[in-house]
Every structure is written in structure tokens, then in C-alpha cells.
Enzyme design. Structure first.
Site, PDB file in Angstrom:
ATOM      1  N   ILE A  40       0.823  -1.216   0.000  1.00 35.21           N
ATOM      2  CA  ILE A  40       0.000   0.000   0.000  1.00 35.21           C
ATOM      3  C   ILE A  40       0.860   1.269   0.000  1.00 35.21           C
ATOM      4  CG2 ILE A  40      -0.222   0.359   2.507  1.00 35.21           C
ATOM      5  CD1 ILE A  40      -3.268   0.655   2.037  1.00 35.21           C
ATOM      6  N   ASN A  97      11.526  -8.758   6.816  1.00 37.61           N
ATOM      7  CA  ASN A  97      11.826  -8.123   8.095  1.00 37.61           C
ATOM      8  C   ASN A  97      11.274  -9.000   9.211  1.00 37.61           C
ATOM      9  OD1 ASN A  97      12.931  -5.772   6.891  1.00 37.61           O
ATOM     10  ND2 ASN A  97      10.877  -4.971   6.529  1.00 37.61           N
ATOM     11  N   HIS A 110       5.974 -12.191   5.712  1.00 42.28           N
ATOM     12  CA  HIS A 110       5.849 -11.667   4.344  1.00 42.28           C
ATOM     13  C   HIS A 110       7.225 -11.423   3.771  1.00 42.28           C
ATOM     14  CE1 HIS A 110       5.554  -8.393   7.289  1.00 42.28           C
ATOM     15  NE2 HIS A 110       6.180  -7.612   6.428  1.00 42.28           N
ATOM     16  N   HIS A 112       9.022  -9.078   0.916  1.00 43.29           N
ATOM     17  CA  HIS A 112       8.889  -7.937   0.008  1.00 43.29           C
ATOM     18  C   HIS A 112       9.648  -8.249  -1.274  1.00 43.29           C
ATOM     19  CE1 HIS A 112       7.782  -4.866   3.217  1.00 43.29           C
ATOM     20  NE2 HIS A 112       8.326  -5.804   3.969  1.00 43.29           N
TER      21      HIS A 112
HETATM   22  P1  5GP Z   1       7.200  -4.823   7.436  1.00 41.66           P
HETATM   23  O1  5GP Z   1       7.864  -3.615   8.027  1.00 41.66           O
HETATM   24  O2  5GP Z   1       6.310  -5.539   8.451  1.00 41.66           O
HETATM   25  O3  5GP Z   1       8.179  -5.728   6.764  1.00 41.66           O
HETATM   26  O4  5GP Z   1       6.288  -4.282   6.262  1.00 41.66           O
HETATM   27  C1  5GP Z   1       4.901  -4.228   6.278  1.00 41.66           C
HETATM   28  C2  5GP Z   1       4.464  -3.688   4.933  1.00 41.66           C
HETATM   29  O5  5GP Z   1       3.061  -3.833   4.847  1.00 41.66           O
HETATM   30  C3  5GP Z   1       4.785  -2.205   4.712  1.00 41.66           C
HETATM   31  O6  5GP Z   1       5.593  -2.078   3.540  1.00 41.66           O
HETATM   32  C4  5GP Z   1       3.407  -1.558   4.546  1.00 41.66           C
HETATM   33  O7  5GP Z   1       3.386  -0.523   3.578  1.00 41.66           O
HETATM   34  C5  5GP Z   1       2.546  -2.735   4.144  1.00 41.66           C
HETATM   35  N1  5GP Z   1       1.149  -2.599   4.558  1.00 41.66           N
HETATM   36  C6  5GP Z   1       0.687  -2.248   5.783  1.00 41.66           C
HETATM   37  N2  5GP Z   1      -0.642  -2.217   5.801  1.00 41.66           N
HETATM   38  C7  5GP Z   1      -1.049  -2.597   4.560  1.00 41.66           C
HETATM   39  C8  5GP Z   1      -2.335  -2.764   3.969  1.00 41.66           C
HETATM   40  O8  5GP Z   1      -3.377  -2.583   4.583  1.00 41.66           O
HETATM   41  N3  5GP Z   1      -2.362  -3.157   2.664  1.00 41.66           N
HETATM   42  C9  5GP Z   1      -1.223  -3.370   1.939  1.00 41.66           C
HETATM   43  N4  5GP Z   1      -1.364  -3.746   0.681  1.00 41.66           N
HETATM   44  N5  5GP Z   1      -0.001  -3.225   2.473  1.00 41.66           N
HETATM   45  C10 5GP Z   1       0.092  -2.843   3.765  1.00 41.66           C
END
Ligand code: 5GP
Length: 125
Positions: A40, A97, A110, A112
Site C-alpha cells: 500500500i 523483516n 511476508h 517484500h
Molecule cells: P514490514 O515492516 O512488516 O516488513 O512491512 C509491512 C508492509 O506492509 C509495509 O511495507 C506496509 O506498507 C505494508 N502494509 C501495511 N498495511 C497494509 C495494507 O493494509 N495493505 C497493503 N497492501 N499493504 C500494507
């Protein structure tokens, strides 16, 4: 805020809601074991998230508890998504992460996929 990746799985996390279709996402790939959708808040021209469908907090949790078929399915899905998006050439970056120091914000494993421009060195300096 980064999460504590040793906590039990929270089925109210945002990616669990995306998996259940309770909140919208732009899905780019789905199979029995994995779902991929656009981030997002993209950090590169292409920024896709790939998640296993099972309830796993982190890579550590996944590798310890997931059946082999789920692990193989998830790993293959990451490659399929990258290939389908045309990223093999000129390349892309995978990032997972984990926990506080990894700055994991969503407590569902997840990966990326970043691509679409030269991505520079591995970590911010
Ligand atoms: P993390 O820091 O946990 O590796 O990354 C989480 C990712 O999830 C971030 O890049 C953030 O932009 C994405 N994200 C968070 N909320 C949402 C959402 O509601 N929808 C989508 N598509 N991505 C999200």
C-alpha cells in the site's frame, strides 16, 4: 512500531484480514499456499508482498512449524511472482523483516519484492 516476533500469531493482523478478504488489496498472484499483493506504500516502482496462507508470524516460526508442502509452495510462489512480473532481468530484491531489530510491522510472515530501478546498496547507511 516493530513487533515482537516471538509472540503467538494474532489472527486480527492486517494481512490475516487481507487473506480473509475483509479488507481490500490489489492481488497479483494466488495459489493454495501463497498470496501476493501490492504494498500500500510502495518503496520502489514495483513493490509486491508475498505471504504464506498459513498462520505464521515470522520466517523462524514458518520454518519450525510449516509442513514441507507449504514451505515449498511459498518459496515457489515468490519465484513465480517475480517471473510473472518480468523482474528476472534486470533483477529485483527480496526482503523479509523479522522482529524488533528487523523492523517487522505486520506480524504475518511476508517477503517484500522490490524492483523497477537500481536499488542501491543493501542497507541504509
Ligand atoms: P514490514 O515492516 O512488516 O516488513 O512491512 C509491512 C508492509 O506492509 C509495509 O511495507 C506496509 O506498507 C505494508 N502494509 C501495511 N498495511 C497494509 C495494507 O493494509 N495493505 C497493503 N497492501 N499493504 C500494507
Amino acid at each position: 512500531m516493530p513487533i515482537d516476533a516471538t509472540l503467538p500469531y494474532d489472527d486480527q493482523n492486517i494481512f490475516a484480514k487481507i487473506l480473509r478478504g475483509e479488507i481490500p488489496s490489489t492481488r497479483v498472484y494466488e495459489d493454495d499456499h501463497a498470496l501476493a499483493f501490492l504494498d500500500i506504500n510502495p518503496q520502489a516502482p514495483t513493490h509486491i508482498l508475498v505471504i504464506p496462507k498459513g498462520a505464521y508470524v515470522s520466517w523462524d516460526d514458518f520454518s519450525a512449524r510449516a509442513p514441507d508442502a507449504e514451505i515449498a509452495g511459498f518459496v515457489r510462489a515468490v519465484g513465480i511472482v517475480a517471473r510473472n512480473a518480468g523482474l528476472v532481468e534486470p533483477g529485483y530484491r527480496l526482503l523479509a523483516n523479522i522482529g524488533q531489530h528487523g523492523h517487522q510491522e505486520v506480524p504475518h510472515l511476508h517477503v517484500h519484492i522490490f524492483a523497477g530501478r537500481p536499488l542501491g546498496p543493501m542497507l541504509a547507511r
